[in-house]
Write an enzyme that holds these catalytic residues in place. Structure first.
Site, PDB file in Angstrom:
ATOM      1  N   TYR A 161     153.520  55.693 -29.183  1.00  0.00           N
ATOM      2  CA  TYR A 161     154.489  56.619 -28.611  1.00  0.00           C
ATOM      3  C   TYR A 161     155.167  57.386 -29.737  1.00  0.00           C
ATOM      4  CZ  TYR A 161     157.536  52.636 -29.740  1.00  0.00           C
ATOM      5  OH  TYR A 161     158.186  51.605 -30.385  1.00  0.00           O
ATOM      6  N   ASP A 276     139.038  67.380 -32.215  1.00  0.00           N
ATOM      7  CA  ASP A 276     139.734  67.409 -30.921  1.00  0.00           C
ATOM      8  C   ASP A 276     140.633  68.639 -30.824  1.00  0.00           C
ATOM      9  OD1 ASP A 276     140.274  66.507 -28.372  1.00  0.00           O
ATOM     10  OD2 ASP A 276     141.930  65.228 -28.988  1.00  0.00           O
ATOM     11  N   GLU A 513     122.214  89.173 -56.072  1.00  0.00           N
ATOM     12  CA  GLU A 513     121.534  87.898 -55.863  1.00  0.00           C
ATOM     13  C   GLU A 513     122.398  86.955 -55.024  1.00  0.00           C
ATOM     14  OE1 GLU A 513     119.131  84.358 -58.237  1.00  0.00           O
ATOM     15  OE2 GLU A 513     120.497  85.658 -59.360  1.00  0.00           O
TER      16      GLU A 513
END
EC number: 2.7.11.1
Length: 601
Positions: A161, A276, A513
């Site tokens: 929490y 996520d 290049e």
């Protein structure tokens, strides 16, 4: 990790779960009858609309994923949507989808005796003695109680929490912070403990970027781990989307996307994949319209080398990339999630939708997002192209975050700055290992690039700080990277990867290049004008690099061993008339010979 800023809605605490919901009673939410100034907080259009349930993201192997099942601010349009954006259209929520079976199995293996379909355990109901015998000492400071005064709980998840808190003393006395509290009793496996350890390590390493919350420190005592971070009080990006009626204007969407892409590009350069990304995991620092956006919830994040693939199925179903479901992915999976977010920002609906998670996964794997319905026909062609290039199902053809910031839809915005892209070094490594024939083919292709396509390459070359004669070496690359390096970059072993560019140690590379070395053939293939690119490049190659070559010599140039049936693999690469590379052979040469090509024969 969600740094929540409001208390859980107590009115929902005694409600029963929805039928077949895998969520505990404390997190299953019935339609709210609360209103603000006499108006319902949720936008409704039918009797069935307005019912908001927590979205149950598909099962994660990390308990950290559930720590911040956020409760949104009290006056938010998303007050009762605790863990997801609702339904396909943002005004129409729906019950939580059922979990997918194969992901249940992943969780079962990860959490041992915990049954996946009952993993959504209300706080305090876990069996006593879980994780007995595991070392739950993290080596964090034990002085949390003496430094901080813990305040009200502002968010609750399955494994922890969040509380508001404030400094007790010192220069920051009275300053508010967010504290993520992780009970050690919930850490029932060695993997769960390592997930928490890695999350703290990543947060500590990445802290300091403008679009990440400031990380203060991590603490522990006998019972808990405490992660102290900046308190973001502006609410979730999800809330802002809903408060705007479900979508943003193009200009406002650009402002949001620049901030999201900046932090994603930074993470990827450091070798960190978030895994996520979704609107719920971006918080505003304040209620102001111009407040800064911060990426949160690194509970599922991990280190990844540029040449490494991950196989854990983690994330949230609506935002998961196809390759994650195929169990072979890297940083490109985050870009897919960003593509889903910008699709939502611009049109107010999800690109992939179904009523069950298995249906969502099928849509992600097989369906194409719609660009025919309003408002897409009214949006700019650049905006549509931008979204399509982020939502390409082939991760090799998907833009990187740095390339997205170089896209014509975004690059002219004032705040858009192109950061260094780790993809450049992956492509350079492949180029340096290529045969002289393939290098010639890539040089021909690079000469067909448009001004917009060259913009990204010019920015990347400039970031490597070429010498006065306009060339770069391995030292330029190392020096430029070290200026941006964090501890995360070392943990993802990127400096070790750069050792594979040792061919540049004794030579230098000019911009021409560099363009050949750093262009992505797969990404060019995704463009509508690819055929034109390839034909023009082949004409140049015919003049400058093509020559008669025997199949055995071609096989040697490509590094094919004696076990490879070269005549079967390469017979259509050469023109029968003069023994030179055919157009088909030229295009295949640009890609090189993959193990898949060899196995097919």
């Amino acid at each position: 990790m969600g740094l929540c800023t409001s208390k859980p809605n107590s009115s929902n605490s005694d409600q029963t779960p929805a039928r077949n919901s895998p969520l505990p009673a404390s997190e299953s939410v019935k339609p709210s009858s609360s209103s603000v100034n006499g108006e319902d907080q949720c936008v409704t259009t039918t009797n069935n609309e307005g019912k908001k349930s927590p979205f149950f993201p598909f099962y994660s192997p990390s308990p950290a994923h559930y720590f911040f099942s956020k409760k949104t601010p009290a006056r938010s349009p998303a007050t009762n949507s605790t863990n997801s954006t609702p339904k396909r259209f943002f005004k129409r929520p729906f019950p939580p989808p059922s979990p997918a079976k194969h992901i249940r199995a992943v969780l079962a293996r990860r959490h041992g005796s915990v049954k996946p379909n009952s993993s959504a355990i209300p706080e305090g109901s876990e069996a006593e003695g879980g994780g007995v015998g595991l070392d739950k000492s993290f080596g964090f400071s034990k002085s949390f109680a003496s430094k901080y005064e813990l305040g009200d709980e502002v968010g609750r998840g399955h494994f922890g929490y969040t509380c508001a808190a404030k400094f007790k003393k010192g220069d920051n006395k009275g300053q508010q912070v967010a504290v993520k509290v992780i009970p050690k009793a919930k850490m029932t496996t060695a993997i769960a403990i390592e997930d928490v350890r890695r999350e703290v390590k990543i947060l500590r390493a990445l802290s300091g970027h403008n679009n990440l919350p400031h990380f203060y420190d991590a603490y522990e005592d006998h019972d808990n781990v405490y992660i102290v971070m900046e308190l973001c009080e502006g609410g979730e990006l999800l809330d802002r989307i809903l408060s705007r009626g479900g979508k943003y204007t193009e200009e406002d969407a650009k402002t949001v996307m620049i901030q999201i892409l900046n932090v994603v590009a930074f993470c990827h350069l450091q070798g960190v994949v978030h895994r996520d990304l979704k609107p719920e995991n971006f918080l505003f620092t304040s209620k102001e319209d111009t407040s800064q956006l911060k990426a949160i919830d690194f509970g599922l994040s991990d280190y990844v080398r540029p040449d490494e693939r991950l196989n854990d199925i983690v994330g949230s179903a609506y935002y998961v990339a196809p390759e994650v479901l195929h169990r072979s992915y890297s940083t490109e999976a985050d870009i897919w999630s960003v593509g889903v977010i910008v699709y939502i920002l611009l049109c107010g609906s999800r690109p992939f939708w179904a009523r069950t998670e298995s249906g969502i996964f099928r849509a992600v794997l097989k369906a194409d997002p719609s660009f025919d319905d309003p408002p897409w026909p009214l949006l700019s062609s650049e905006a549509r192209d931008f979204v399509k290039r982020l939502l390409n199902k082939d991760p090799r053809k998907r833009l990187t975050a740095a390339q997205a910031l170089s896209h014509p839809w975004i690059k002219d915005s004032n705040d858009a700055k192109v950061p260094m892209d780790i993809l450049v070094f992956k492509l350079m490594r492949a180029y340096l290992r290529s045969s002289s024939l393939r290098k010639a083919a890539l040089r021909a292709l690079s000469k067909t690039l448009t001004v917009d396509e060259l913009f990204y390459l010019r920015e990347q070359f400039a970031l490597l700080e070429p010498s006065k004669n306009g060339t770069i070496s391995l030292e330029n690359i190392k020096s430029a990277l070290m200026k941006m390096a964090t501890d995360a970059m070392k943990d993802s072993r990127i400096p070790e990867f750069l050792g594979q560019l040792s061919a540049l140690q004794y030579r230098r590379m000019d911009f021409e290049e560099f363009c050949a070395a750093a262009l992505s053939v797969h990404q060019l293939e995704a463009l509508d004008r690819w055929e034109q690119h390839a034909r023009c490049a082949y004409e140049l190659f015919e003049k400058e690099g093509n020559r008669p070559i025997m199949i055995d010599e071609l096989a040697s140039e490509l590094g094919l061993g004696p076990s490879v049936p070269v005549h079967a693999v390469l017979h259509d690469w050469l023109r029968h008339t003069d023994g030179k590379l055919s157009f088909l052979g030229f295009v295949k040469l640009l890609h090189g010979v993959s193990s898949r090509t060899i196995k097919a024969h």
